[in-house]
Design a protein around this motif. Structure first.
Motif, PDB file in Angstrom:
ATOM      1  N   GLU A  98      48.824  51.371 -60.677  1.00 31.10           N
ATOM      2  CA  GLU A  98      49.187  49.963 -60.565  1.00 31.10           C
ATOM      3  C   GLU A  98      50.529  49.671 -61.235  1.00 31.10           C
ATOM      4  O   GLU A  98      51.313  48.877 -60.723  1.00 31.10           O
ATOM      5  CB  GLU A  98      48.083  49.074 -61.153  1.00 31.10           C
ATOM      6  N   GLU A 104      48.249  45.261 -57.833  1.00 36.77           N
ATOM      7  CA  GLU A 104      47.061  45.125 -58.676  1.00 36.77           C
ATOM      8  C   GLU A 104      45.806  45.143 -57.804  1.00 36.77           C
ATOM      9  O   GLU A 104      45.202  44.105 -57.525  1.00 36.77           O
ATOM     10  CB  GLU A 104      47.150  43.850 -59.515  1.00 36.77           C
ATOM     11  N   LYS A 107      41.902  44.284 -59.489  1.00 35.81           N
ATOM     12  CA  LYS A 107      41.390  42.909 -59.545  1.00 35.81           C
ATOM     13  C   LYS A 107      40.766  42.505 -58.214  1.00 35.81           C
ATOM     14  O   LYS A 107      39.816  41.732 -58.171  1.00 35.81           O
ATOM     15  CB  LYS A 107      42.513  41.931 -59.887  1.00 35.81           C
ATOM     16  N   GLU A 119      43.071  46.513 -66.925  1.00 32.50           N
ATOM     17  CA  GLU A 119      44.147  45.627 -67.391  1.00 32.50           C
ATOM     18  C   GLU A 119      44.493  45.937 -68.844  1.00 32.50           C
ATOM     19  O   GLU A 119      45.664  45.998 -69.216  1.00 32.50           O
ATOM     20  CB  GLU A 119      43.694  44.169 -67.230  1.00 32.50           C
ATOM     21  N   LYS A 122      46.448  49.114 -69.017  1.00 35.64           N
ATOM     22  CA  LYS A 122      47.847  48.900 -68.608  1.00 35.64           C
ATOM     23  C   LYS A 122      48.657  48.299 -69.758  1.00 35.64           C
ATOM     24  O   LYS A 122      49.787  48.725 -70.015  1.00 35.64           O
ATOM     25  CB  LYS A 122      47.908  47.987 -67.373  1.00 35.64           C
TER      26      LYS A 122
END
Length: 130
Positions: A98, A104, A107, A119, A122
């Motif tokens: 991502e 993304e 999600k 997330e 990341k």
């Protein structure tokens, strides 16, 4: 109307069952191939006897397997640890993907809990902690 005489209730007579047949009945019941009620009718045995055999032979079977509860727990913990490692590796790969592509997808396509974990990964990668 004809009146029936009150007769004492007689206990139903059942045939003697061999040990091998008991094991077969227990195996079928515990595997879900047959219900206790159906087995009782089919083999002309009381339901309570079959229930007793199931409880008795289940513990006998556990003893014969020889795996203690502690060994089983240890084995399951090792399996959980291995699966956690795989999950973390896969999430790291998704997070890297991502960040590289700018898309993304987690999600959109993954459950919220997993998307939140990705997330966080990341953010950790961008901070230099990953």
């Amino acid at each position: 109307m004809e009146q029936k005489e009150n007769q004492p209730c007689r206990k139903k007579e059942y045939q003697k069952i061999s040990f091998e047949l008991k094991l077969q009945i227990v195996e079928k019941v515990t595997n879900g191939q047959i219900s206790i009620n159906h087995a009782a009718k089919k083999y002309d045995v009381s339901r309570s006897a079959i229930d007793y055999w199931v409880r008795k032979f289940a513990t006998l079977k556990q003893k014969s397997i020889g795996m203690s509860k502690d060994d089983e727990i240890k084995k399951l913990k090792e399996r959980i640890e291995a699966l956690e490692f795989i999950k973390d590796f896969q999430q790291d790969m998704i997070a890297d993907f991502e960040l590289i592509t700018g898309k993304e997808l987690s999600k959109k396509y993954l459950p919220k809990d997993i998307a939140k974990e990705i997330e966080k990964k990341k953010r950790d990668i961008l901070k230099g902690n990953g």
